[in-house]
Design an enzyme around this catalytic site. Structure first.
Site, mmCIF file in Angstrom:
data_model
loop_
_atom_site.group_PDB
_atom_site.id
_atom_site.type_symbol
_atom_site.label_atom_id
_atom_site.label_comp_id
_atom_site.label_asym_id
_atom_site.label_seq_id
_atom_site.Cartn_x
_atom_site.Cartn_y
_atom_site.Cartn_z
ATOM 1 C CB SER C 45 8.762 -44.093 45.818
ATOM 2 O OG SER C 45 10.131 -43.925 46.066
ATOM 3 C CG HIS C 49 8.607 -42.184 38.340
ATOM 4 N ND1 HIS C 49 9.186 -41.120 38.969
ATOM 5 C CD2 HIS C 49 8.924 -43.285 39.079
ATOM 6 C CE1 HIS C 49 9.848 -41.558 40.043
ATOM 7 N NE2 HIS C 49 9.687 -42.866 40.133
#
Lengths: 122, 421, 476
Positions: C45, C49
């Site tokens: 992705s 995070h």
């Protein structure tokens, strides 16, 4: 009487032709929008021909390949022989459009001519 | 910043024809900007015959056809820059470009002709599932490799899409020694010209499977097999109809997209159907003095029509400059499409600004048989022609006498439609 | 015998290599593929995070938060594309409020800074394309986006600059204990090392099982994605997740550092560690789910779809440690592995340093300059650059405006690009809307010229992926 359907390949219109034959001989051609359609149908059913386009190598040119074609159409059955005949040809630059690359290819009486100008390198 | 009368972006068939016509119309201060290393654009790789019947009344190959125009450009001494990439076109027509010799430079022309052509739809945009190995090429990329560089991109080939380049490459690959196993086409009709199906597929016994698509690509490093399947009316693959072909190459000929990134950056209005600029009868975009022609405007089937259209754009650009670069305030009639007519070029016609004739080009959205093409000015039918077959793969052209429009001054719009014959 | 062999040149292996290059040691990185970042690192992705998700107290939580905190400074030091764009976990139903609060609390406990819950009005302000059903969201301002290729190349180049050696196309076939270390057999021959680091991603179980007493199983977990053209830039500005809840688990919609939009992934456990094929079902799933938290996702602007594999292990926890004397596992690195990589590098390098008692190398240079992108220059500097090096005046990739100069730079980096994909991942030639249709023949030509090989030897991504199979008429 036999009936055959063809697509005329003379121009992008692609006219759908209907041909009637008798004893292998073309009797009528309909569906064409110009005289070339009739001529095409007759030829296509007796002695189909095509223009062949291909490439040959060029030595010392600004481009590695020059495109070529048969100057006029040749019998359809000789297309692959014609391509084989030019397999090993290597032209010297410069190459000019129209230049004969191979005369009388495969005994067809038709020359292979260059279709691209390739200037010499440097 | 250098001032020019006319800058033409693109030195392919459209740009060349536009330059020649503009020059012949009296414009001398012209510059063609070409991103490739020679003029002629994509014609240089289209080595097959079939070009020029309309323009030169003889059948030429792509390089020969381009050669005729290049010769004219050279004879007329129209300047051009090769290997030159236009990076930006601003709303005020400032052109920012770059090449090795001049570096980064800006031009400020009075008029611009957009002639950037189009690109092919890639695999990614088609969302074909499977691996992403080597051996997947657009037909045009393969055409360049084979025809200009002499390299074979594969030996056993499956082709998805029956656009003309795909059909032409089926024959080319065959003649260069590859085995083309099948051409699959998503739609129930071919996107290419009928003559190409005959002389590129039928001649070589290559099957064309309509209403089929690729459902799997196997091979982690290089393509190893392609699976195609039949699709239903919603273009969804029908389970159980899969056919697997062992091969090393998948060629894609699934549509062309006009390259309008520069047009967009300038703020030119784009028609979502054609992905090309909206233009009036003078091929002028929503920005006065910016004209468009050829495949950047809408994708053509025939280069002859590209040349014709671009010639008109060149003359209109010359007229625009001769008239002092003013946006003229004429009444514009919008052109509406109905009953299967997908789009028209132009989208608006100003009868008072048009010459003697107006050329309308359009495509239909499906295959139609025994129809009539009709054009209305308001409610009055001003043109009608019978067409035994109309297909999305073949562009239609209607030439209207401008007087037919001026005869109907009450008309607020023009409609192009299909009717029962 | 070298001091250290690192197996795997993904983001973990390269981060470890770069951290170890701070010390006086011979370090060799072995990679089975032809380039760095060819496995899990290549297709994910591309996000950093913030660290609210991982279970509090886990190694994953610790390294994620630490990695996320290290990323901004690392991006400055190593000159790669990273942006702190923030992330939103969107709640679609009031019923799910307890789950959102729980996520918030977990994040706070993990030490994630700046977390807060934003209600619908503010959410719509932040993201105009948010779904009409969105109720509230957990906002993490430290969430980020990164170019996974850029990060990994930066780590690898800086490691190489500081003396680390890279050996590609070298799949490890066996590992054997020898006196004073390990014998690592590869398809290219044997290497002996005092310490071996297993950073082999999807294959870390295979290497682990060669030496360990227990058995590890890495499950390839496939995720399908769509990548949209940069005409969609600005569609979302934060990374948008959907809170798993009443309407199931969604997929993320995020901007990329290069202005594209990424949509995905699915999560399907498979058996084949090379199974990076997208499937119709997977793509349909992403298509169906992407509209949950965000409305009208412009999927028509898709320029490519792809699938990546996460190295999942049943415990869903990073497995890092010395499992046998001189054999260090860095295994089961699945998401948030990319986010954690700077911290993983430090942790593993720390373990190795202690094993070997390594000394700091004072000549270590922490800086690396990325490949110059002329688009980032002002007009005057840009013009001067082309004058000095005309290759920067020739555009090769039209869609992404990549010049020959950049491609030549990419090829001559260490480790440099040797394939069309290697060039693509370094300078984005072929990454745009035409997907290399126009530029790939030119890139092949430049690669052949710069590497001094014939064009027919140029591959898409290493041996076996040759793009050209012969010359015209050679088989008629």
């Amino acid at each position: 009487m036999e009936e055959k359907n063809l697509i005329c390949i003379n121009c992008p219109l692609g006219c759908p032709l209907t041909v009637t034959l008798e004893g292998g001989e073309v009797k009528t051609v309909t569906g064409n929008t110009c005289p070339r359609g009739e001529a095409y149908a007759k030829k296509e059913l007796t002695n189909p021909t095509r223009i062949v386009t291909s490439t040959v190598k060029v030595k010392g040119g600004k481009l590695a390949m020059a495109s070529v074609k048969t100057a006029t159409d040749i019998p359809k059955g000789k297309i692959f022989d014609c391509v084989k005949a030019i397999q090993d040809i290597e032209l010297e630059a410069p190459v000019a459009i129209g230049q004969v690359v191979l005369a009388d290819v495969c005994g067809t009486g038709v020359d292979i001519v260059a279709t691209k100008n390739v200037p010499a390198r440097g | 910043m250098r001032e020019y009368d006319l800058v033409i972006i693109g030195g392919g068939p459209a740009g060349l024809a536009a330059a020649v016509a503009a020059h012949e119309a009296g414009l001398k201060d012209i510059l063609i900007l070409e991103r490739d290393n020679e003029l002629g654009g994509i014609l240089n790789q289209c080595i097959h015959n079939g070009f020029g019947l309309h323009t030169f009344k003889e059948e030429l190959t792509g390089p020969e056809y381009a050669g005729r125009f290049i010769e004219q450009v050279k004879k007329l001494d129209i300047p051009y820059k090769l290997n030159t990439m236009v990076l930006d076109l601003a709303a005020d027509k400032t052109v920012t470009a770059m090449n090795r010799e001049d570096g980064l430079f800006q031009l400020h022309p009075k008029a611009v002709i957009l002639a950037m052509g189009c690109r092919e739809r890639p695999r990614g945009a088609l969302n074909i599932p499977g691996y992403r190995p080597a051996g997947i090429f657009t037909a045009g990329t393969a055409q360049r490799l084979v025809n200009m560089e002499g390299y074979m991109p594969g030996r056993r080939v499956v082709i998805l899409g029956s656009g003309d380049i795909g059909l032409i490459m089926a024959r080319r690959m065959t003649l260069e020694g590859a085995k083309v196993q099948v051409v699959a086409e998503l739609m129930p009709y071919s996107g290419g010209l009928k003559r190409n199906i005959v002389q590129c597929l039928d001649d070589y016994g290559i099957p064309l499977k309509l209403s089929h698509t690729v459902v799997d690509i196997e091979g982690k490093k290089r393509v190893e097999a392609i699976t195609i399947a039949q699709v239903d009316e919603k273009n969804r693959p029908i389970p159980g109809t899969e056919e697997r072909y062992e091969c090393d190459t998948l060629l894609l000929s699934c549509g062309l997209i006009p390259e309008n990134e520069l047009s967009r950056s300038a703020g030119v209005d784009i028609n979502p159907i054609t992905n090309g600029p909206t233009v009036n009868e003078s091929l002028e975009t929503s920005i006065p003095g910016v004209f468009a022609a050829g495949n950047v405007l809408h994708v053509h089937d025939l280069v002859d029509y590209v040349s014709e259209e671009a010639g008109a754009a060149g003359r209109h650009a010359a007229d625009y400059i001769a008239a002092g670069c003013k946006a003229e305030d004429h009444k514009a009639l919008p052109v509406k499409c109905e009953n299967g007519v997908r789009y028209t070029v132009p989208v608006a016609i100003r009868p008072d600004a048009a010459g003697e004739n107006i050329t309308l080009r359009f495509r239909v959205g499906n295959v139609y048989k025994n129809k009539k093409v009709a054009v209305y000015a308001g409610d009055a039918c001003i043109f009608s022609r019978k067409r035994p077959v109309l297909a999305p793969g073949e562009m239609e052209t209607v030439i209207l006498k401008t007087s037919l429009l001026t005869d109907h001054p009450e008309a607020e719009g023009i409609t192009v439609t299909l009717e029962e014959a | 015998m070298v001091d250290i062999v690192i197996i795997g040149a993904g983001v973990s292996g390269c981060a470890i290599a770069r951290e170890l290059s701070r010390y006086k040691a011979d370090v060799l990185v072995l990679e089975r593929e032809e380039d760095v970042c060819c496995g899990t690192t290549k297709a994910n992705s591309a996000i950093v995070h913030a660290g609210y998700d991982a279970t509090n107290g886990s190694l994953m939580a610790k390294l994620n938060v630490a990695g996320s905190l290290l990323m901004p400074e690392l991006a400055r030091e190593l000159d790669f594309a990273y942006e702190q764009n923030g992330s939103l976990v969107v709640m679609m139903s009031e019923e799910d409020r307890p789950a959102l609060n729980k996520l918030y609390a977990n994040g706070v406990a993990n030490g994630v800074e700046g977390l807060r819950i934003v209600e619908r009005d503010e959410l719509v302000q932040m993201e105009p394309n948010i779904s009409d059903e969105a109720v509230a969201a957990l906002y993490a301002p430290t969430g980020g986006i990164v170019c996974p290729f850029g990060l990994t190349f930066a780590l690898a180049e800086n490691a190489a600059h500081n003396g680390v050696k890279f050996q590609f196309d070298s799949e490890v076939t066996n590992i054997e204990k020898i006196d004073g270390g390990w014998k690592v057999s590869t398809v290219k021959g044997d290497v002996e090392a005092k310490v071996v680091v297993n950073a082999a991603g999807l294959y870390s179980d295979k290497l682990h099982n060669m030496v360990a007493d227990d058995n590890m199983t890495i499950i390839p977990r496939r995720g399908d994605y769509f990548l949209l053209d940069h005409t969609t830039q600005g569609f979302v500005s934060n990374t948008i997740f959907q809170l798993p809840g009443k309407y199931g688990k969604g997929v993320l919609v995020a901007p990329t550092v290069h202005g594209n939009t990424i949509v995905g992934p699915t999560a399907i456990d498979i058996e084949d560690k090379e199974g990076t094929n997208t499937t119709q079902a997977g793509l349909d799933d992403v298509r169906a789910k992407c509209g949950m938290a965000v409305k009208n996702v412009p999927l028509r602007q898709t320029i490519t779809s792809f699938a990546g594999l996460r190295a999942h292990e049943a415990r869903h926890e990073f497995f890092i440690g010395e499992i046998k004397p001189g054999f260090v596992d860095c295994a089961a690195i699945e998401s948030p592995g990319l986010s954690s990589s700077p911290a993983i590098g430090r942790m593993v390098a720390g373990i190795v340093k202690d094993i070997l008692g390594l000394e700091v190398d004072l000549s270590f240079d922490p800086r690396r300059k990325g490949i110059l992108d002329p688009k980032t220059l002002d007009d005057e500097t840009h013009a001067a650059l082309i004058k000095e090096n005309p290759a920067y005046g020739t555009v090769i990739c039209r869609c992404e405006t990549v010049t020959e100069g950049e491609i030549i730079d990419a090829i001559h980096r260490v480790p440099g690009a040797r394939s069309v994909d290697g060039v693509k991942r370094r300078v984005r030639a072929g990454m745009g809307r035409c997907q290399g249709g126009f530029c790939s023949p030119r890139v092949m030509e430049i690669l052949a010229r710069e590497l001094g090989v014939d064009q027919s030897e140029i591959t898409k991504s290493g041996a076996g992926s040759e793009l050209i199979v012969g010359v015209n008429k050679d088989a008629i």
